[in-house]
Design a protein around this motif. Structure first.
Motif, mmCIF file in Angstrom:
data_model
loop_
_atom_site.group_PDB
_atom_site.id
_atom_site.type_symbol
_atom_site.label_atom_id
_atom_site.label_comp_id
_atom_site.label_asym_id
_atom_site.label_seq_id
_atom_site.Cartn_x
_atom_site.Cartn_y
_atom_site.Cartn_z
ATOM 1 N N MET A 3 0.827 -1.200 0.000
ATOM 2 C CA MET A 3 0.000 0.000 0.000
ATOM 3 C C MET A 3 0.873 1.266 0.000
ATOM 4 N N VAL A 4 1.933 1.254 0.785
ATOM 5 C CA VAL A 4 2.830 2.411 0.833
ATOM 6 C C VAL A 4 3.432 2.682 -0.534
ATOM 7 N N LYS A 5 3.923 1.618 -1.195
ATOM 8 C CA LYS A 5 4.593 1.803 -2.478
ATOM 9 C C LYS A 5 3.625 2.154 -3.595
ATOM 10 N N SER A 6 2.417 1.599 -3.562
ATOM 11 C CA SER A 6 1.474 1.812 -4.657
ATOM 12 C C SER A 6 0.664 3.090 -4.503
ATOM 13 N N VAL A 7 0.565 3.622 -3.288
ATOM 14 C CA VAL A 7 -0.268 4.810 -3.055
ATOM 15 C C VAL A 7 0.583 6.020 -2.666
ATOM 16 N N LEU A 8 1.251 5.938 -1.525
ATOM 17 C CA LEU A 8 1.970 7.105 -1.017
ATOM 18 C C LEU A 8 3.167 7.471 -1.900
ATOM 19 N N PHE A 9 3.800 6.488 -2.501
ATOM 20 C CA PHE A 9 4.917 6.812 -3.388
ATOM 21 C C PHE A 9 4.432 7.284 -4.752
ATOM 22 N N ALA A 10 3.247 6.827 -5.148
ATOM 23 C CA ALA A 10 2.740 7.192 -6.466
ATOM 24 C C ALA A 10 2.101 8.577 -6.495
ATOM 25 N N MET A 11 1.535 9.017 -5.389
ATOM 26 C CA MET A 11 0.789 10.290 -5.376
ATOM 27 C C MET A 11 1.636 11.499 -5.786
ATOM 28 N N PRO A 12 2.854 11.666 -5.271
ATOM 29 C CA PRO A 12 3.631 12.848 -5.661
ATOM 30 C C PRO A 12 4.438 12.665 -6.945
ATOM 31 N N SER A 13 4.325 11.503 -7.595
ATOM 32 C CA SER A 13 5.194 11.213 -8.743
ATOM 33 C C SER A 13 4.979 12.185 -9.890
ATOM 34 N N HIS A 14 3.715 12.561 -10.142
ATOM 35 C CA HIS A 14 3.441 13.454 -11.273
ATOM 36 C C HIS A 14 4.138 14.801 -11.077
ATOM 37 N N SER A 15 4.040 15.355 -9.875
ATOM 38 C CA SER A 15 4.700 16.638 -9.604
ATOM 39 C C SER A 15 6.217 16.495 -9.672
ATOM 40 N N THR A 34 6.470 6.979 7.263
ATOM 41 C CA THR A 34 6.993 6.368 8.488
ATOM 42 C C THR A 34 5.885 6.149 9.509
ATOM 43 N N ARG A 35 4.991 7.152 9.684
ATOM 44 C CA ARG A 35 3.889 7.010 10.641
ATOM 45 C C ARG A 35 2.950 5.882 10.230
ATOM 46 N N LEU A 36 2.632 5.807 8.938
ATOM 47 C CA LEU A 36 1.746 4.743 8.469
ATOM 48 C C LEU A 36 2.364 3.367 8.705
ATOM 49 N N TRP A 37 3.676 3.277 8.567
ATOM 50 C CA TRP A 37 4.345 1.987 8.717
ATOM 51 C C TRP A 37 4.390 1.541 10.175
ATOM 52 N N TRP A 38 4.696 2.465 11.097
ATOM 53 C CA TRP A 38 4.925 2.082 12.483
ATOM 54 C C TRP A 38 3.701 2.250 13.382
ATOM 55 N N ASP A 39 2.809 3.201 13.105
ATOM 56 C CA ASP A 39 1.679 3.483 13.996
ATOM 57 C C ASP A 39 0.551 2.491 13.744
ATOM 58 N N SER A 40 0.005 1.937 14.816
ATOM 59 C CA SER A 40 -1.098 0.983 14.688
ATOM 60 C C SER A 40 -2.385 1.689 14.274
ATOM 61 N N ASN A 41 -2.608 2.899 14.776
ATOM 62 C CA ASN A 41 -3.762 3.702 14.372
ATOM 63 C C ASN A 41 -3.433 5.157 14.618
ATOM 64 N N SER A 42 -4.247 6.038 14.059
ATOM 65 C CA SER A 42 -3.973 7.473 14.195
ATOM 66 C C SER A 42 -4.046 7.895 15.652
ATOM 67 N N GLY A 43 -3.090 8.701 16.070
ATOM 68 C CA GLY A 43 -3.061 9.209 17.434
ATOM 69 C C GLY A 43 -2.301 8.330 18.401
ATOM 70 N N ALA A 44 -1.913 7.127 17.972
ATOM 71 C CA ALA A 44 -1.175 6.230 18.852
ATOM 72 C C ALA A 44 0.175 5.936 18.202
ATOM 73 N N LYS A 45 1.156 6.733 18.553
ATOM 74 C CA LYS A 45 2.477 6.592 17.938
ATOM 75 C C LYS A 45 3.271 5.467 18.590
ATOM 76 N N LYS A 46 4.047 4.801 17.752
ATOM 77 C CA LYS A 46 4.900 3.723 18.239
ATOM 78 C C LYS A 46 6.360 4.025 17.953
ATOM 79 N N MET A 47 7.201 3.220 18.554
ATOM 80 C CA MET A 47 8.629 3.377 18.366
ATOM 81 C C MET A 47 9.036 2.926 16.971
#
Length: 251
Positions: A3-15, A34-47
């Motif tokens: 999901m990270v590679k297909s969405v978050l990396f693709a979104m800024p590619s055109h610009s 980084t937050r999407l990868w490590w955080d279990s849900n929004s507002g709960a940050k992990k190491m």
């Protein structure tokens, strides 16, 4: 990871293909990944147990293959610069080169203050190309013996040494026999005696084709965004290592 590679990396590619994104914006995008990868849900940050530099390593080197956004941006811009370099008669190339390269070649024009943001990004891509291109010998009329990398097809290699005043501006064609594209052994032994074997192994064009710039990281010499990204990462790593050495020296 998919999901990270297909969405978050693709979104800024055109610009990224058109403009140089600010470093702060690249850092914000990286932070979101980084937050999407490590955080279990929004507002709960992990190491973050693994640094981003390690996650951005290729899978063969033990990483996850995430891209460095700044380097990926530079690789896209180099693709645009490659098109200008190899298709100077295209509409985009003619428009930009007439405006910004009236007095100097595209490979040598400086990045002055009074230029557009788009052209500045193209020059950033151009600089990435220059650091990773070499010359394929054709008729030898364009390549300067002492200033240009033309002695290897696999890496940037040029003769390092103080030229004489008479030979400072000679081109490769001056090393040919008269009216041919065959090497003149006597001239080579006189001007570059330590490179005789290297130069004789180079095969100039027999039909007088013009000299051509090629990308050293691909077999066919054609630039690709993938190889450009790898080259940009190497440059960034060199810069980080140099900055660390400077910090240690200053300390």
């Amino acid at each position: 990871m998919v999901m990270v590679k297909s969405v978050l990396f693709a979104m800024p590619s055109h610009s990224m293909t058109c403009f140089k994104l600010p470093i702060s914006l690249c850092n914000q995008i990286q932070s979101a990944v980084t937050r999407l990868w490590w955080d279990s849900n929004s507002g709960a940050k992990k190491m973050a147990w693994v640094s981003w530099d390690e996650m951005a390593q290729t899978k063969t080197n033990g990483g996850l293959g995430f891209r460095e956004f700044e380097c990926f941006n530079d690789a896209f811009l180099a693709k645009l610069s490659w098109r200008l370099l190899n298709n100077p008669m295209g509409l985009r190339a003619r428009t930009l080169l007439i405006k910004y390269c009236q007095h100097e070649e595209f490979t040598k024009v400086p990045a002055v203050s009074a230029i557009s943001h788009g052209w500045r990004g193209i020059l950033i891509g151009r600089d990435l190309l220059i650091r990773n291109m070499g010359w394929a010998v054709g008729d030898g009329k364009t390549i300067k013996v002492w200033q240009d990398p033309w002695l290897s097809t696999s890496r940037q290699l040029q003769h390092m040494g103080p030229p004489t005043k008479a030979s400072h501006d000679i081109v490769v064609a001056d090393l040919f026999q008269a009216n041919t594209q065959d090497w003149d052994l006597n001239t080579i032994e006189r001007e570059l005696p330590e490179l005789v074997d290297t130069i004789l192994s180079i095969k100039p064009s027999k039909h007088g084709a013009p000299d051509k710039l090629f990308w050293i990281h691909t077999k066919d010499g054609v630039y690709t965004t993938k190889s450009g990204y790898i080259a940009a990462v190497e440059i960034q790593n060199e810069k980080k290592a140099r900055d660390r050495r400077d910090q240690v020296t200053n300390w």
